[in-house]
Design an enzyme around this catalytic site. Structure first.
Site, PDB file in Angstrom:
ATOM      1  N   GLU A   1       0.816  -1.220   0.000  1.00 47.79           N
ATOM      2  CA  GLU A   1       0.000   0.000   0.000  1.00 47.79           C
ATOM      3  C   GLU A   1       0.849   1.270   0.000  1.00 47.79           C
ATOM      4  O   GLU A   1       0.793   2.080   0.935  1.00 47.79           O
ATOM      5  CB  GLU A   1      -0.968  -0.001   1.185  1.00 47.79           C
ATOM      6  CG  GLU A   1      -1.994  -1.118   1.088  1.00 47.79           C
ATOM      7  CD  GLU A   1      -3.083  -1.054   2.164  1.00 47.79           C
ATOM      8  OE1 GLU A   1      -2.866  -0.413   3.202  1.00 47.79           O
ATOM      9  OE2 GLU A   1      -4.145  -1.671   1.954  1.00 47.79           O
TER      10      GLU A   1
ATOM     11  N   GLU B   1      -6.618  -8.105  -0.584  1.00 51.06           N
ATOM     12  CA  GLU B   1      -6.993  -8.176   0.834  1.00 51.06           C
ATOM     13  C   GLU B   1      -8.461  -7.830   0.991  1.00 51.06           C
ATOM     14  O   GLU B   1      -8.975  -6.949   0.294  1.00 51.06           O
ATOM     15  CB  GLU B   1      -6.226  -7.134   1.667  1.00 51.06           C
ATOM     16  CG  GLU B   1      -4.765  -7.381   1.843  1.00 51.06           C
ATOM     17  CD  GLU B   1      -4.106  -6.263   2.661  1.00 51.06           C
ATOM     18  OE1 GLU B   1      -4.798  -5.610   3.471  1.00 51.06           O
ATOM     19  OE2 GLU B   1      -2.912  -6.029   2.467  1.00 51.06           O
TER      20      GLU B   1
HETATM   21  C1  GAL Z   1      -4.347  -3.052   5.030  1.00 52.11           C
HETATM   22  C2  GAL Z   1      -2.892  -3.472   5.136  1.00 52.11           C
HETATM   23  C3  GAL Z   1      -2.727  -4.772   5.878  1.00 52.11           C
HETATM   24  C4  GAL Z   1      -3.546  -4.782   7.143  1.00 52.11           C
HETATM   25  C5  GAL Z   1      -4.978  -4.455   6.806  1.00 52.11           C
HETATM   26  C6  GAL Z   1      -5.891  -4.454   8.003  1.00 52.11           C
HETATM   27  O1  GAL Z   1      -4.488  -1.706   4.722  1.00 52.11           O
HETATM   28  O2  GAL Z   1      -2.329  -3.608   3.858  1.00 52.11           O
HETATM   29  O3  GAL Z   1      -1.373  -4.991   6.169  1.00 52.11           O
HETATM   30  O4  GAL Z   1      -3.023  -3.859   8.036  1.00 52.11           O
HETATM   31  O5  GAL Z   1      -5.044  -3.177   6.222  1.00 52.11           O
HETATM   32  O6  GAL Z   1      -7.222  -4.202   7.624  1.00 52.11           O
END
Ligand code: GAL
Length: 698
Positions: A150, A305
């Protein structure tokens, strides 16, 4: 590019947090297999384990884990660890730490907060990336590189100031050109040399909007340049696998269209805020982002994710009702994702993310609600490998341009209380989706061929000769929808001199006059311009109008709706101009959503764009993917009751060469191949509450 011949299912896995609990990996392997996981992302924040001391690398543990996963049918997406540096690095080389806009250097801590310019950081990252590539660059278990995590943020350190000066010098060549582009005679802010240029700051320059805009461009380019350097390091080390980086929802810090040019595969992280009042509209915001991500490379993407339970960082951690997790994942697939991946596979025991939803929670059980529903999603995805790489075809497109967003956000006036750009886009997106068509979300540089209807709301900044391409699009027979506050400034945020929308006044058949803006609660209204009963239905009924009322001068366009109130009552509010073989509609104000839905539906019909289904019920979403042999129609019910859906006549033919196969997926998992389309052509398809139905039409 398609990275796998099946859909990926898995997520972020952090075994480095569990090294002193040897039984955990065995148990995780068992549970992952049980859940149908076929991929994990590894090493995203593992630099301190990979290089515990400067120059001492330890990748054996990683190799062992990658190998064991692979033996169990699980591939790896391997990360470069640049998102979070080890303590030794920051302590020894403080230049790697970011400096904020007030000039304060940060201390060690947190993540994604390194200087993108620091040659030292770039070198340290190059070394570790290269080592990883040397070790894993040809390992068949590693299918993709996950570059950093990110990317975001900005650094104002002396190194970045220098780099920014070089950037603007390279762009403008002479300081006179820079002064002109940034309009610096204003308040006597003229630069005498490039050496005087500094980044915008709350305690320095904040009013030269050309500077702020170029700073955003520079920051975005610098992030991309940093990523390019990481990719080169991997290639230097012999890595042959494709690369991606995980992008973010609604993120305005990077021009993802430029970043997309550097990666092979787009991936992004989607975390809907389910605690709001309307689950359906929340999902739609993420669908918009799915479509945007798909269009960055016009190919399928990865959902890198998402959260299997509740997050720990949103204001409320709302539990997902049964079926919602499945619908969320399937929504990504329906918009062109080739994966459903979670953050995280195993929930950590301490620190910030210990209460973040995970596939495997602290109980370690395989019968939790989350584990069971996720496993069913895994089974569903594994049952439909053929969906990988299928494409989404759209005859309609909606513009979302990040540089336009920057320019609108940076500009003072005319509506400083939320300029509403993103909300207006969401209203348009909703209108296209309610008309039951696929829609592409594209920026000003995107090719327009292949589209029949293009909406470009609030396109304040015209860049990349967009006005020429929009003209041509309309001239050649397309339907173009423009709105208020369009074609005002050039790419430097300098107002065009002369009539506006710049270069399109003849195409629109009108010219901009003045603009009235007001608070959310106030309304004007649009009323029919005439009582002509042959006008389209939506033009015959009054509707409220919000936030912006532009007072335009007609110059050939036909007024379809006019303002109903205020001193500009009777002035045009919605017009049509025939231009070449096409049509240009101009909306001078912000209408109600319902009216916009009817308008978009009618304009799609005018262009013979067939809806994917007839009369889409409330709370049901539809989209389509296809390959050369089959179409896959995704119907998603986000409501609490069963819904009936009528397919269009072309799909209801009973003489199709092959039967339509139906797959359903919900809290209880997918029932593949469970039926055929009803033989009775008129009978609707029934879809259960909070579930997805996929119709495969061959
Ligand atoms: C994302 C990040 C992950 C984790 C996740 C939690 O933004 O890439 O590493 O922290 O959020 O929701």
């Amino acid at each position: 590019m398609k990275i796998s011949d099946h859909l990926l299912f898995g997520g972020d896995y952090n075994p480095e947090q569990w090294m002193d609990e040897p039984g955990i990996l065995d148990e995780d392997l068992r549970l992952m297999k049980k859940a149908g996981i076929n991929v994990v992302s590894l090493g995203i924040f593992a630099w301190a384990e990979e290089e515990p001391e400067e120059g001492h690398y330890d990748l054996d543990w990683l190799e062992e884990i990658i190998g064991r996963l692979y033996q169990n049918g699980i591939s790896t997406i391997l990360a470069t660890p640049s998102g979070a540096r080890p303590r030794w690095l920051a302590e020894k080389y403080p230049e790697v730490l970011r400096v904020d806009a007030y000039g304060r250097r940060q201390k060690f801590g947190e993540r994604e907060n390194h200087c993108m310019t620091s040659p030292l950081y770039r070198e340290k990252v190059r070394l570790i990336d290269r080592k990883l590539a040397e070790r894993f660059g040809k390992n068949p278990a590693v299918i993709l590189w996950h570059i950093s995590n990110e990317y975001n943020g900005e650094c104002h350190c002396p190194l970045c100031q220098d780099a920014f000066r070089k950037y603007v010098k390279n762009k403008y060549r002479t300081v006179d050109a820079l002064n002109h582009a940034w309009w610096t005679k204003f308040w006597s802010h003229t630069y005498r040399s490039f050496d005087e240029v500094e980044s915008p700051s709350p305690i320095g320059e904040g009013s030269v909007q050309g500077l702020s805009l170029d700073w955003r461009r520079y920051t975005s380019d610098q992030e991309t340049d940093f990523m390019k350097a990481e990719i080169s390091a991997l290639r230097e080390g012999g890595a042959t696998q494709p690369v991606t980086t995980n992008m973010m929802y609604n993120f305005d810090g990077i021009n993802y269209a430029s970043m997309a040019e550097v990666v092979d595969v787009i991936s992004w992280d989607s975390y809907p805020e389910w605690y709001g009042d309307d689950i359906f509209l929340e999902m739609e915001k993420h669908s918009f982002c799915h479509d945007y991500m798909r269009c960055l490379k016009d190919q399928s993407f990865l959902l890198m994710e998402s959260c299997p339970g509740g997050t720990n960082w949103q204001p409320y951690s709302r539990l997902k009702e049964p079926g919602l997790l499945s619908n969320e994942g399937m929504n990504a697939i329906s918009h062109g994702a080739d994966s459903v991946q979670y953050f995280q596979i195993r929930e950590g025991r301490g620190s910030f993310e210990k209460l973040h939803g995970a596939l495997i929670d602290h109980t370690g059980r395989d019968d939790t609600r989350t584990f069971l529903e996720a496993s069913r999603i895994g089974a569903s995805l594994n049952a439909l490998p053929e969906l990988a790489g299928t494409f989404s075809s759209s005859r309609a497109a909606l513009f979302y341009d990040i540089e336009n967003r920057w320019a609108l956000d940076l500009s003072a006036g005319p509506r400083n209380e939320n300029n509403g750009y993103m909300d207006l886009l969401q209203d348009f997106y909703h209108a296209f989706r309610r008309a039951a068509v696929n829609v592409d979300v594209i920026d000003e540089t995107h090719d327009l061929s292949g589209y029949k209807v293009v909406a470009a709301p609030m396109l304040y900044m015209f860049r990349a000769d967009v006005e020429k391409r929009l003209r041509k699009f309309a001239e050649d027979g397309g339907t173009l929808i423009l709105t208020f506050w369009s074609g005002l400034v050039d790419e430097n945020d300098l107002l065009f001199l002369g009539d506006k929308p710049h270069g399109l006044t003849d195409a629109a058949g009108l010219r901009f006059g003045e603009i009235d803006t007001f608070p959310d609660h106030r309304r004007n209204c649009m009323v029919p311009a005439s009582a002509d009963p042959s006008a389209p239905g939506f033009c015959l009924r009054e509707t409220s109008s919000f936030r912006y009322c532009e007072l335009d001068h007609l110059d050939g366009a036909e007024p379809l709706m006019v303002y109903g109130k205020d001193f500009y009552r009777g002035r045009c509010a919605f017009t049509l101009n025939h231009f070449g073989k096409g049509r240009v509609y101009y909306l001078s104000t912000w209408p109600e959503r319902g009216w916009l839905c009817d308008m978009v539906k009618e304009l799609l019909r005018e262009q013979d764009i067939e809806s994917l289904v007839d009369d889409l019920p409330e709370k049901v979403a539809v989209s389509e993917r296809q390959n050369t042999h089959s179409r896959y129609l995704f119907l998603q019910n986000f409501g609490e009751s069963e819904k009936q859906i009528r397919l269009p006549a072309s799909l209801r033919k009973t003489d199709s060469p092959k039967p339509v196969r139906i797959y359903t997926s919900g809290a209880h998992g997918m029932e593949p191949d469970c039926g055929q389309l009803p033989v009775d052509a008129a009978a609707p398809v029934e879809i259960a509450p909070m579930s997805t139905m996929i119709l495969k039409i061959s």
